[in-house]
Design a protein around this motif. Structure first.
Motif, mmCIF file in Angstrom:
data_model
loop_
_atom_site.group_PDB
_atom_site.id
_atom_site.type_symbol
_atom_site.label_atom_id
_atom_site.label_comp_id
_atom_site.label_asym_id
_atom_site.label_seq_id
_atom_site.Cartn_x
_atom_site.Cartn_y
_atom_site.Cartn_z
ATOM 1 N N ASN A 75 22.206 78.690 46.016
ATOM 2 C CA ASN A 75 22.191 78.027 44.665
ATOM 3 C C ASN A 75 22.156 76.419 44.713
ATOM 4 N N SER A 76 22.288 75.912 45.921
ATOM 5 C CA SER A 76 22.364 74.385 46.128
ATOM 6 C C SER A 76 20.927 73.722 45.552
ATOM 7 N N LEU A 77 21.020 72.468 45.367
ATOM 8 C CA LEU A 77 19.572 71.813 44.772
ATOM 9 C C LEU A 77 18.915 71.276 45.859
ATOM 10 N N GLN A 78 17.535 71.520 45.979
ATOM 11 C CA GLN A 78 16.656 70.823 46.520
ATOM 12 C C GLN A 78 16.067 69.686 46.071
ATOM 13 N N ILE A 79 15.887 68.615 46.682
ATOM 14 C CA ILE A 79 15.283 67.529 46.003
ATOM 15 C C ILE A 79 14.058 67.717 45.511
ATOM 16 N N SER A 80 13.105 68.224 46.403
ATOM 17 C CA SER A 80 11.825 68.788 45.568
ATOM 18 C C SER A 80 11.752 70.108 45.366
ATOM 19 N N SER A 81 12.076 70.364 44.074
ATOM 20 C CA SER A 81 12.220 71.613 43.259
ATOM 21 C C SER A 81 12.069 71.589 41.917
ATOM 22 N N PRO A 82 11.821 72.498 41.484
ATOM 23 C CA PRO A 82 11.450 72.814 39.715
ATOM 24 C C PRO A 82 12.674 72.233 39.164
ATOM 25 N N GLN A 83 13.857 72.408 39.556
ATOM 26 C CA GLN A 83 15.305 72.113 38.872
ATOM 27 C C GLN A 83 15.355 70.725 39.017
ATOM 28 N N MET A 84 14.991 70.124 40.008
ATOM 29 C CA MET A 84 15.381 68.748 40.034
ATOM 30 C C MET A 84 14.042 68.042 39.084
ATOM 31 N N LEU A 85 12.965 68.589 38.859
ATOM 32 C CA LEU A 85 11.970 68.115 38.167
ATOM 33 C C LEU A 85 12.489 68.264 36.634
ATOM 34 N N GLN A 86 13.099 69.552 36.451
ATOM 35 C CA GLN A 86 13.638 69.578 35.058
ATOM 36 C C GLN A 86 14.557 68.534 34.545
ATOM 37 N N ILE A 87 15.464 68.348 35.551
ATOM 38 C CA ILE A 87 16.243 67.138 34.921
ATOM 39 C C ILE A 87 15.649 65.802 34.819
ATOM 40 N N ARG A 88 14.886 65.575 35.754
ATOM 41 C CA ARG A 88 14.038 64.341 35.571
ATOM 42 C C ARG A 88 13.255 64.220 34.244
ATOM 43 N N THR A 89 12.786 65.433 33.865
ATOM 44 C CA THR A 89 11.847 65.407 32.548
ATOM 45 C C THR A 89 13.069 65.325 31.558
ATOM 46 N N CYS A 90 14.078 65.967 31.427
ATOM 47 C CA CYS A 90 15.230 65.787 30.578
ATOM 48 C C CYS A 90 15.332 64.280 30.411
ATOM 49 N N ALA A 91 15.693 63.477 31.479
ATOM 50 C CA ALA A 91 16.106 62.025 31.466
ATOM 51 C C ALA A 91 14.896 61.186 30.756
ATOM 52 N N ARG A 92 13.794 61.452 31.113
ATOM 53 C CA ARG A 92 12.681 60.969 30.395
ATOM 54 C C ARG A 92 12.680 61.275 28.894
ATOM 55 N N GLU A 93 12.523 62.443 28.508
ATOM 56 C CA GLU A 93 12.436 62.958 27.131
ATOM 57 C C GLU A 93 13.527 62.165 26.355
ATOM 58 N N ASN A 94 14.560 61.911 26.872
ATOM 59 C CA ASN A 94 16.051 61.247 26.227
ATOM 60 C C ASN A 94 16.056 60.106 26.655
ATOM 61 N N ASN A 95 15.491 59.245 27.333
ATOM 62 C CA ASN A 95 15.153 57.783 27.583
ATOM 63 C C ASN A 95 16.866 57.468 27.972
ATOM 64 N N ILE A 96 17.362 57.902 29.067
ATOM 65 C CA ILE A 96 18.393 57.768 29.574
ATOM 66 C C ILE A 96 18.511 57.898 31.204
ATOM 67 N N ALA A 97 19.270 56.958 31.782
ATOM 68 C CA ALA A 97 19.571 57.048 33.141
ATOM 69 C C ALA A 97 20.554 58.152 33.373
ATOM 70 N N VAL A 98 20.349 59.077 34.641
ATOM 71 C CA VAL A 98 21.189 59.955 34.819
ATOM 72 C C VAL A 98 21.653 59.917 36.262
ATOM 73 N N CYS A 99 23.128 60.013 36.521
ATOM 74 C CA CYS A 99 23.556 59.907 37.911
ATOM 75 C C CYS A 99 24.437 61.110 37.992
ATOM 76 N N PHE A 100 24.153 61.789 39.026
ATOM 77 C CA PHE A 100 24.736 63.441 39.314
ATOM 78 C C PHE A 100 24.999 63.507 40.618
ATOM 79 N N GLY A 101 26.266 64.209 41.214
ATOM 80 C CA GLY A 101 26.337 64.773 42.370
ATOM 81 C C GLY A 101 25.874 66.182 42.325
ATOM 82 N N PHE A 102 25.489 66.768 43.696
ATOM 83 C CA PHE A 102 24.883 67.868 43.919
ATOM 84 C C PHE A 102 25.107 68.329 45.265
ATOM 85 N N SER A 103 25.152 69.616 45.617
ATOM 86 C CA SER A 103 25.239 70.128 46.985
ATOM 87 C C SER A 103 23.402 70.217 47.277
#
Length: 334
Positions: A75-103
């Motif tokens: 369940n740890s996050l891969q940088i090249s993954s659909p889940q990372m793309l989902q977060i990136r898309t959310c940032a773009r749709e909301n026009n906000i910078a996002v900083c987060f920690g992950f395994s």
């Protein structure tokens, strides 16, 4: 020409519980919190160390747990993954910078990592915690030298935190407590003349039961202690209860950075590099390396390389130097 850094920026610091050991559910919760922060006009939102899929707190109860570690790896996050793309898309749709920690899962080896995503959804930067703390080394590997070039966000005793609790008198370290870690964040703010976004998570009884941490300092309900500190160390936010989920907001006035630096700038007028300096090797060392005998040129093959205090002082470096992301960060905030 006057600086193009905006005078004031609104930031959002989360205090929330991840969906423990559930990658997809925690990513969904991340996107919900991103949208909430953006709706309050924040330009940057932060999440704590190992927010995805939650901090592996059982390591402080027992050094080996094959079942939980296997689930954690999956369940740890891969940088090249659909889940990372989902977060990136959310940032773009909301026009906000996002900083987060992950395994970070790289070929099923894990690292305490952080990512910075721009309001346009670009993955501007990833880095790893230089050295996992104590029992964290039973799970996570070290960073490579290139993480030194991306150190505006930091993890654990570098800076961003898992749940933190009141100090209990006895042999336990005060420095590992809520009070000790907040003290450290205030010290970072003062010494770097930066705004520090001290971001922590929350632990509830279902999380304790899942991680089997009863009887340890991760066996208590609560742990939230998120805060925002100014460049002179003052507290700029109002505390939430330790077991309360929410988002803290503050409007950062960057003139406060200049006021603090006018008094103390340890990287400038208050330094003595003729007497004391720091040497850095920021080259990434790969696992597989070789040298061609004839030309003596190094050939690198494969290898590794690509939690949360965020330090914000509006100071970028010149192109060609490490730290270029500092300029980019504030170009988003206009």
């Amino acid at each position: 020409m006057a600086s193009q850094v905006p005078q004031e920026v609104r930031v959002a610091v989360t205090q929330a519980e991840p969906v423990w050991l559930d990658l997809d559910a925690t990513v969904a919760k991340t996107c919900k919190l991103i949208a909430e922060a953006a709706s309050h006009d924040a330009k940057l939102v932060t999440f704590p160390e190992c927010w995805i899929p939650g901090y592996p707190a059982w390591i402080w109860a027992r050094p080996v747990d094959f079942d939980l570690q296997t689930k954690y790896t999956k369940n740890s996050l891969q940088i090249s993954s659909p889940q990372m793309l989902q977060i990136r898309t959310c940032a773009r749709e909301n026009n906000i910078a996002v900083c987060f920690g992950f395994s970070e899962n790289l070929n099923n080896s894990l690292y305490i990592s952080q990512a910075l995503i721009s309001p346009s959804g670009e993955l501007s930067m990833t880095r790893r915690k230089f050295k996992p703390t104590h029992m964290e080394r039973t799970i996570f590997g070290d960073a490579t030298g290139d993480s030194l070039e991306n150190s505006r966000e930091v993890a654990g005793w570098e800076g961003a935190w898992p749940p933190l609790f009141e100090h209990i008198p006895g042999p336990g370290l005060w420095s590992m407590s809520r009070e000790g870690c907040r003290n450290l964040s205030q010290t970072y703010a003062i010494e770097s003349q930066s705004f520090v976004l001290h971001t922590t998570s929350v632990l509830t009884q279902p999380g304790i039961d899942l991680l089997q941490t009863a009887g340890t300092f991760f066996g208590q309900v609560g742990g939230g202690s998120s805060a925002i500190f100014g460049p002179d160390g003052r507290l700029l936010s109002e505390d939430l209860a330790g077991d309360e989920e929410g988002i803290l907001y503050a409007d950062l006035d960057f003139d406060e950075v200049l006021r603090s630096k006018g008094f103390l700038d340890v990287g400038g007028h208050y330094s003595r590099p003729d007497m004391l300096w720091l040497g850095v090797d920021s080259e990434k060392k790969d696992c597989v390396r070789g040298t061609e005998a004839e030309g003596k040129s190094e050939r690198k093959v494969g290898g590794g390389g690509g939690a949360q205090k965020v330090m914000v002082n509006g100071k970028g470096k010149e192109d060609g130097e490490s730290g270029k992301e500092g300029k980019a960060l504030f170009s988003w905030m206009k």
